[in-house]
Design a protein around this motif. Structure first.
Motif, short mmCIF file in Angstrom:
data_model
loop_
_atom_site.label_atom_id
_atom_site.label_comp_id
_atom_site.label_asym_id
_atom_site.label_seq_id
_atom_site.Cartn_x
_atom_site.Cartn_y
_atom_site.Cartn_z
N GLU A 1 -0.89 15.93 -11.25
CA GLU A 1 -0.68 15.58 -9.84
C GLU A 1 -0.24 14.12 -9.70
O GLU A 1 0.62 13.80 -8.87
N SER A 2 -0.79 13.23 -10.52
CA SER A 2 -0.42 11.81 -10.44
C SER A 2 1.03 11.57 -10.87
O SER A 2 1.63 10.56 -10.50
N ARG A 3 1.59 12.51 -11.63
CA ARG A 3 2.98 12.37 -12.09
C ARG A 3 3.97 13.17 -11.24
O ARG A 3 5.17 13.14 -11.50
N LEU A 4 3.48 13.86 -10.23
CA LEU A 4 4.36 14.70 -9.40
C LEU A 4 5.44 13.86 -8.71
O LEU A 4 6.56 14.32 -8.50
N ARG A 5 5.10 12.63 -8.37
CA ARG A 5 6.07 11.74 -7.71
C ARG A 5 7.30 11.53 -8.57
O ARG A 5 8.42 11.40 -8.06
N GLN A 6 7.11 11.49 -9.89
CA GLN A 6 8.24 11.30 -10.81
C GLN A 6 9.19 12.49 -10.76
O GLN A 6 10.41 12.32 -10.84
N LEU A 7 8.63 13.69 -10.61
CA LEU A 7 9.47 14.89 -10.48
C LEU A 7 10.26 14.84 -9.17
O LEU A 7 11.44 15.17 -9.14
N VAL A 8 9.61 14.40 -8.09
CA VAL A 8 10.28 14.28 -6.79
C VAL A 8 11.45 13.31 -6.89
O VAL A 8 12.56 13.58 -6.41
N ALA B 1 0.82 -1.22 0.00
CA ALA B 1 0.00 0.00 0.00
C ALA B 1 0.85 1.26 0.00
O ALA B 1 0.34 2.36 -0.21
N THR B 2 2.14 1.12 0.25
CA THR B 2 3.02 2.29 0.39
C THR B 2 4.15 2.27 -0.65
O THR B 2 5.27 2.69 -0.38
N HIS B 3 3.83 1.76 -1.86
CA HIS B 3 4.86 1.62 -2.91
C HIS B 3 5.40 2.96 -3.38
O HIS B 3 6.48 3.03 -3.96
N ASN B 4 4.64 4.06 -3.15
CA ASN B 4 5.05 5.37 -3.69
C ASN B 4 5.92 6.18 -2.74
O ASN B 4 6.20 7.34 -3.00
N ILE B 5 6.37 5.61 -1.63
CA ILE B 5 7.26 6.34 -0.71
C ILE B 5 8.65 6.44 -1.34
O ILE B 5 9.22 5.45 -1.79
N THR B 6 9.17 7.67 -1.37
CA THR B 6 10.50 7.92 -1.94
C THR B 6 11.50 8.16 -0.82
O THR B 6 11.14 8.16 0.36
N ASN B 7 12.75 8.38 -1.20
CA ASN B 7 13.79 8.66 -0.21
C ASN B 7 13.43 9.88 0.65
O ASN B 7 13.55 9.85 1.88
N SER B 8 12.95 10.95 -0.01
CA SER B 8 12.60 12.18 0.71
C SER B 8 11.39 11.99 1.62
O SER B 8 11.39 12.40 2.78
N THR B 9 10.32 11.36 1.08
CA THR B 9 9.11 11.21 1.89
C THR B 9 9.33 10.24 3.04
O THR B 9 8.71 10.38 4.09
N GLN B 10 10.25 9.28 2.87
CA GLN B 10 10.60 8.40 3.99
C GLN B 10 11.27 9.20 5.11
O GLN B 10 10.95 9.02 6.29
N LYS B 11 12.16 10.12 4.74
CA LYS B 11 12.82 10.97 5.75
C LYS B 11 11.79 11.80 6.51
O LYS B 11 11.87 11.95 7.73
N VAL B 12 10.80 12.35 5.75
CA VAL B 12 9.76 13.18 6.37
C VAL B 12 8.92 12.35 7.34
O VAL B 12 8.66 12.75 8.47
N VAL C 1 20.45 18.73 -3.94
CA VAL C 1 19.13 18.58 -3.30
C VAL C 1 19.21 17.53 -2.21
O VAL C 1 19.50 16.36 -2.46
N GLU C 2 19.00 17.97 -0.97
CA GLU C 2 19.01 17.04 0.15
C GLU C 2 17.64 16.42 0.39
O GLU C 2 17.51 15.28 0.82
N LEU C 3 16.59 17.22 0.13
CA LEU C 3 15.22 16.75 0.39
C LEU C 3 14.26 17.44 -0.58
O LEU C 3 14.34 18.65 -0.78
N ALA C 4 13.38 16.65 -1.19
CA ALA C 4 12.30 17.20 -2.03
C ALA C 4 10.99 16.73 -1.41
O ALA C 4 10.64 15.56 -1.50
N HIS C 5 10.31 17.65 -0.74
CA HIS C 5 9.15 17.31 0.09
C HIS C 5 7.87 17.81 -0.59
O HIS C 5 7.57 19.00 -0.56
#
Length: 316
Positions: A143-150, A72-83, A159-163
């Motif tokens: 909006e559905s493609r914003l994750r790809q930009l992150v 259910a959480t496949h879209n978590i990225t490096n930045s969002t995991q840190k957050v 870039v240390e974090l893209a939140h």
């Protein structure tokens, strides 16, 4: 749900406390499971990191209990995991202070500080010169493609974090004597609100009139341009490549129409964020003016205007 399984007789306050305590110590990427993963008769893919390399890339897997089990959480990225991890840690500390009588429950439910905490933001503006229904499709796709930009920003040097912020902001204006490009350029910044305030918003009787619908999405950036050991520090952050890749991705939409659908990415500093991102009664962050030394004439000649912003132009 997993905490409720572990503590079936606990009152809600204990469940919340255990939630923060357990997940701050959780050994990610060990998955969170409500029941063992089952195989079934259907020819469908079930989450299995041993079998599928893609499943091994999931950073904080939470597995659905019903067959076929998926992450259910496949879209978590490096930045969002840190957050998420930082917020879990903060929640755990607040809970400890609530138990000690130093804080109250209202401290745990305080409003976010997203539009206070970053120095630089990217504002993605999706605009449609058409109906509200058409804009809903276009802005939803962007909006559905914003994750790809992150994901592309995360691997950009500096870039240390893209939140990404979890909600969008939308508006509509009548196109009387103003070009769509002028509105898009002004939208999403405090400095552009003077122009936008002069425009009329559509009413029920204006359905036949030409309108522009806009949606803005924000990504907070933590930037570090300092020198690392054995390397020279980068002077400017160049995000032209991730932005152009994102443009291409959005424009590859099957229903994309260049005369109708528009997109722009702009750099917005903390003090130039628009007023509508703050709620009533919330105090905007104020710029602290620093006293500067008087420059000699030779220093003034050396000064370059573009040094004020560490983000290179994205050519939007």
């Amino acid at each position: 749900a997993r905490i409720c399984q572990l503590y079936p007789n606990a009152v809600s306050a204990v469940v919340v406390e255990k939630f923060f305590n357990i997940y701050t110590k959780w050994n990610w990427p060990q998955p969170v499971l409500l029941k063992p993963i089952e195989d079934g008769p259907l020819q469908v893919r079930v989450w299995n990191p041993r079998l599928y390399p893609h499943d091994r890339q999931h950073r904080m897997p939470v597995i659905t209990p019903a067959y076929p089990s998926m992450c259910a959480t496949h879209n978590i990225t490096n930045s969002t995991q840190k957050v998420i991890l930082a917020e879990l840690e903060r929640g755990s500390e607040i809970m400890a202070q609530i138990n000690a009588g130093k804080k109250t429950w209202s401290d745990l439910f305080e409003r976010h500080d997203f539009f206070h905490k970053h120095k630089f933001y990217l504002c993605v503006v999706a605009a449609t010169v058409s109906t509200d229904e058409e804009h809903l499709k276009w802005s939803g796709f962007v909006e559905s493609r914003l994750r790809q930009l992150v994901l592309k920003l995360e691997v950009t040097e500096g870039v240390e974090l893209a939140h990404p912020f979890v909600k969008d902001f939308s508006d509509s204006y009548l196109l009387d004597d103003v070009k769509p490009e002028e509105i898009i350029n002004a939208y999403g910044t405090l400095s552009g609100e003077e122009l936008l305030s002069k425009l009329r918003k559509p009413e029920k009787d204006d359905k036949e009139k030409k309108q522009i619908h806009l949606t803005k999405l924000f990504i907070g950036l933590d930037i570090n341009l300092s020198k690392t050991e054995g390397q020279q520090g980068i002077k400017k952050l160049d995000i032209q490549y991730p932005c152009s890749e994102f443009y291409s991705l959005c424009k590859s939409w099957t229903s994309f129409n260049e005369s109708m659908h528009l997109i722009q990415i702009k750099n917005v500093k903390l003090y130039d964020l628009p007023n509508d991102v703050y709620i009533e009664g919330e105090i905007r962050p104020k710029k602290v003016s620093k006293k500067r030394k008087k420059l000699t004439s030779s220093d003034q000649l050396k000064r370059v205007k573009s040094e004020n912003s560490p983000i290179a132009n994205t050519n939007t």
